[in-house]
Design a protein around this motif. Structure first.
Motif, PDB file in Angstrom:
ATOM      1  N   SER A   1       0.850  -1.192   0.000  1.00  0.00           N
ATOM      2  CA  SER A   1       0.000   0.000   0.000  1.00  0.00           C
ATOM      3  C   SER A   1       0.879   1.233   0.000  1.00  0.00           C
ATOM      4  N   LEU A   2       0.309   2.324  -0.517  1.00  0.00           N
ATOM      5  CA  LEU A   2       1.005   3.609  -0.556  1.00  0.00           C
ATOM      6  C   LEU A   2       0.112   4.676   0.037  1.00  0.00           C
ATOM      7  N   ALA A   3       0.640   5.476   0.926  1.00  0.00           N
ATOM      8  CA  ALA A   3      -0.085   6.665   1.375  1.00  0.00           C
ATOM      9  C   ALA A   3      -0.117   7.661   0.218  1.00  0.00           C
ATOM     10  N   ILE A   4      -1.294   8.252  -0.012  1.00  0.00           N
ATOM     11  CA  ILE A   4      -1.423   9.227  -1.103  1.00  0.00           C
ATOM     12  C   ILE A   4      -2.159  10.459  -0.583  1.00  0.00           C
ATOM     13  N   LYS A   5      -2.013  11.567  -1.324  1.00  0.00           N
ATOM     14  CA  LYS A   5      -2.710  12.819  -1.023  1.00  0.00           C
ATOM     15  C   LYS A   5      -2.397  13.295   0.405  1.00  0.00           C
ATOM     16  N   GLY A   6      -3.296  14.061   1.011  1.00  0.00           N
ATOM     17  CA  GLY A   6      -3.174  14.451   2.415  1.00  0.00           C
ATOM     18  C   GLY A   6      -1.807  14.933   2.830  1.00  0.00           C
ATOM     19  N   SER A   7      -1.289  14.323   3.898  1.00  0.00           N
ATOM     20  CA  SER A   7       0.001  14.726   4.459  1.00  0.00           C
ATOM     21  C   SER A   7       1.152  14.534   3.486  1.00  0.00           C
ATOM     22  N   VAL A   8       0.998  13.595   2.550  1.00  0.00           N
ATOM     23  CA  VAL A   8       2.059  13.361   1.571  1.00  0.00           C
ATOM     24  C   VAL A   8       2.295  14.626   0.754  1.00  0.00           C
ATOM     25  N   LEU A   9       1.217  15.257   0.300  1.00  0.00           N
ATOM     26  CA  LEU A   9       1.345  16.475  -0.500  1.00  0.00           C
ATOM     27  C   LEU A   9       1.975  17.601   0.311  1.00  0.00           C
ATOM     28  N   GLY A  10       1.570  17.734   1.565  1.00  0.00           N
ATOM     29  CA  GLY A  10       2.155  18.767   2.412  1.00  0.00           C
ATOM     30  C   GLY A  10       3.632  18.538   2.644  1.00  0.00           C
ATOM     31  N   ASP A  11       4.015  17.280   2.877  1.00  0.00           N
ATOM     32  CA  ASP A  11       5.413  16.951   3.138  1.00  0.00           C
ATOM     33  C   ASP A  11       6.283  17.207   1.916  1.00  0.00           C
ATOM     34  N   GLN A  12       5.720  17.025   0.719  1.00  0.00           N
ATOM     35  CA  GLN A  12       6.499  17.183  -0.509  1.00  0.00           C
ATOM     36  C   GLN A  12       6.402  18.582  -1.107  1.00  0.00           C
ATOM     37  N   GLY A  13       5.741  19.490  -0.388  1.00  0.00           N
ATOM     38  CA  GLY A  13       5.680  20.877  -0.828  1.00  0.00           C
ATOM     39  C   GLY A  13       4.684  21.142  -1.931  1.00  0.00           C
ATOM     40  N   LEU A  14       3.731  20.214  -2.137  1.00  0.00           N
ATOM     41  CA  LEU A  14       2.763  20.353  -3.220  1.00  0.00           C
ATOM     42  C   LEU A  14       1.459  20.986  -2.767  1.00  0.00           C
ATOM     43  N   ARG A  15       1.295  21.208  -1.475  1.00  0.00           N
ATOM     44  CA  ARG A  15       0.182  21.986  -0.960  1.00  0.00           C
ATOM     45  C   ARG A  15       0.519  22.392   0.467  1.00  0.00           C
ATOM     46  N   ALA A  16      -0.210  23.350   0.975  1.00  0.00           N
ATOM     47  CA  ALA A  16       0.020  23.784   2.357  1.00  0.00           C
ATOM     48  C   ALA A  16      -0.423  22.674   3.315  1.00  0.00           C
ATOM     49  N   PRO A  17       0.346  22.403   4.365  1.00  0.00           N
ATOM     50  CA  PRO A  17      -0.055  21.364   5.322  1.00  0.00           C
ATOM     51  C   PRO A  17      -1.406  21.694   5.948  1.00  0.00           C
ATOM     52  N   ARG A  18      -2.267  20.690   6.047  1.00  0.00           N
ATOM     53  CA  ARG A  18      -3.565  20.853   6.707  1.00  0.00           C
ATOM     54  C   ARG A  18      -4.108  19.496   7.094  1.00  0.00           C
ATOM     55  N   VAL A  19      -5.091  19.503   7.987  1.00  0.00           N
ATOM     56  CA  VAL A  19      -5.736  18.266   8.415  1.00  0.00           C
ATOM     57  C   VAL A  19      -6.857  17.933   7.443  1.00  0.00           C
ATOM     58  N   SER A  20      -6.860  16.715   6.948  1.00  0.00           N
ATOM     59  CA  SER A  20      -7.860  16.288   5.982  1.00  0.00           C
ATOM     60  C   SER A  20      -9.062  15.668   6.696  1.00  0.00           C
ATOM     61  N   ALA A  21     -10.140  15.461   5.923  1.00  0.00           N
ATOM     62  CA  ALA A  21     -11.335  14.818   6.475  1.00  0.00           C
ATOM     63  C   ALA A  21     -11.124  13.325   6.646  1.00  0.00           C
ATOM     64  N   ASP A  22     -10.213  12.743   5.875  1.00  0.00           N
ATOM     65  CA  ASP A  22      -9.866  11.330   6.000  1.00  0.00           C
ATOM     66  C   ASP A  22      -8.449  11.147   5.462  1.00  0.00           C
ATOM     67  N   ILE A  23      -7.949   9.921   5.541  1.00  0.00           N
ATOM     68  CA  ILE A  23      -6.667   9.650   4.905  1.00  0.00           C
ATOM     69  C   ILE A  23      -6.925   8.740   3.701  1.00  0.00           C
ATOM     70  N   ASP A  24      -6.041   8.828   2.714  1.00  0.00           N
ATOM     71  CA  ASP A  24      -6.169   8.037   1.498  1.00  0.00           C
ATOM     72  C   ASP A  24      -4.962   7.131   1.351  1.00  0.00           C
ATOM     73  N   VAL A  25      -5.239   5.883   0.975  1.00  0.00           N
ATOM     74  CA  VAL A  25      -4.170   4.941   0.662  1.00  0.00           C
ATOM     75  C   VAL A  25      -4.518   4.253  -0.655  1.00  0.00           C
ATOM     76  N   LEU A  26      -3.501   3.881  -1.390  1.00  0.00           N
ATOM     77  CA  LEU A  26      -3.661   3.129  -2.629  1.00  0.00           C
ATOM     78  C   LEU A  26      -3.115   1.732  -2.390  1.00  0.00           C
ATOM     79  N   VAL A  27      -3.968   0.729  -2.636  1.00  0.00           N
ATOM     80  CA  VAL A  27      -3.606  -0.668  -2.419  1.00  0.00           C
ATOM     81  C   VAL A  27      -3.547  -1.357  -3.772  1.00  0.00           C
ATOM     82  N   HIS A  28      -2.623  -2.287  -3.944  1.00  0.00           N
ATOM     83  CA  HIS A  28      -2.599  -3.055  -5.188  1.00  0.00           C
ATOM     84  C   HIS A  28      -3.988  -3.656  -5.413  1.00  0.00           C
ATOM     85  N   PRO A  29      -4.545  -3.525  -6.621  1.00  0.00           N
ATOM     86  CA  PRO A  29      -5.937  -3.947  -6.840  1.00  0.00           C
ATOM     87  C   PRO A  29      -6.207  -5.406  -6.509  1.00  0.00           C
ATOM     88  N   ASP A  30      -5.188  -6.273  -6.613  1.00  0.00           N
ATOM     89  CA  ASP A  30      -5.397  -7.682  -6.275  1.00  0.00           C
ATOM     90  C   ASP A  30      -5.410  -7.927  -4.776  1.00  0.00           C
TER      91      ASP A  30
END
Length: 306
Positions: free
Chosen positions: A33-62
């Motif tokens: 699995s990979l953490a996506i969006k949310g804190s990842v974007l803030g950590d990588q400088g792609l958006r201002a850090p903020r608290v999200s309504a949920d967290i998103d993860v990407l899991v291999h479809p299988d």
């Protein structure tokens, strides 16, 4: 990180701990699995850090069922999946726990990548990075994967003013974050995941020129274009047109009534306090109020593209 008895976690605390929890559950289940969006974007400088309504993860479809089973063992339940009509197929599983202040959105794939989901996951996994959370390192999308996912998120509804503004801000941040090597990597990722055409407005904003090479760009793009340029309320009509005549009455009845689980999941009431009949009436009122404007806008858009 701990709280006193009876004290609820803050959103910021919950985000970090849930990224760690999902990564640990995936590891124990033997899945990726990979953490996506949310804190990842803030950590990588792609958006201002903020608290999200949920967290998103990407899991291999299988591996989604194994991951969901692991989360169930940790006390998380799946929000009921529904038959509500959509232009794009359901791409995520909503996981809830009454003791946590936010949920988990576990994705099988991310809309806008037109290549097969397993191919897309491998490309994102190859380019993965890590996110420091609560003293742990969590696998997450690398910068190019993060920026592509974020852009595709906004491009799913490109007509919304808030999405246009967010995409413009992302272009500005990406211009600072992406050096020449990362720009080349982003173009390569778009080609390999079948996302050159879907990402075109974003790539154009960055001045990145590339051509689609994945065959999925030809076979899948029209569906994406329809989904992102047609009002969501017309999804039922599109499904009805695809449905055999013998099954049409059943589909129409379902569209009018929905199940109790669908009504509560999609209309903001999971507390069991509002009668189902009242939720249905509220839904019918909303549809009747919005439908004339939706039809006017759709007709005007079609006239403009003739």
């Amino acid at each position: 990180m701990s709280t006193a008895p009876g004290e609820r976690l803050t959103g910021a605390e919950a985000m970090e701990l849930l990224y760690v929890l999902t990564a640990d559950v995936a590891r124990r289940a033997g899945v990726r699995s990979l953490a996506i969006k949310g804190s990842v974007l803030g950590d990588q400088g792609l958006r201002a850090p903020r608290v999200s309504a949920d967290i998103d993860v990407l899991v291999h479809p299988d591996d989604m069922e194994a991951f969901a089973a692991g989360m169930a063992a940790a006390g998380w339940r799946r929000n009921p999946e529904t038959r509500t009509a959509k232009f794009l197929t359901y791409h995520s599983v909503d996981l809830l726990n009454d003791h946590w202040p936010m949920g988990i959105d576990a994705h099988r794939y991310f809309p806008g990548f037109l290549a097969p989901p397993d191919e897309v996951f491998e490309e994102l996994w190859t380019r993965r990075s890590t996110l420091a959370c609560a003293g742990h390192e969590v696998p997450c999308t690398g910068v190019t994967g993060s920026v592509a996912i974020s852009a595709l998120h906004y491009l799913r509804a490109p007509g919304k003013p808030t999405n246009r503004a967010a995409l413009d801000e992302l272009v500005g941040r990406a211009e600072t974050v992406l050096d020449d090597a990362l720009r080349l990597e982003l173009a390569d990722l778009a080609r390999r995941t079948g996302a050159v055409r879907t990402l075109a407005p974003f790539l154009d904003g960055l001045g990145i020129e590339t051509q689609p090479t994945h065959p999925a760009e030809e076979t899948e793009y029209d569906r994406w274009h329809t989904a992102t340029t047609t009002h969501a309320h017309l999804a039922w009509w599109a499904e009805l047109r695809r449905t055999p005549l013998s099954k049409a009455p059943s589909l129409i009845w379902h569209a009018l009534m929905l199940t109790p689980e669908e009504l509560r999941a999609y209309h903001g009431d999971r507390t069991e306090t509002t009668p189902i009949w009242r939720l249905r009436v509220q839904r019918w009122r909303r549809v009747l109020r919005r439908l004339p404007g939706v039809l006017r806008d759709e007709l005007a858009k079609r006239r403009a593209t003739r």
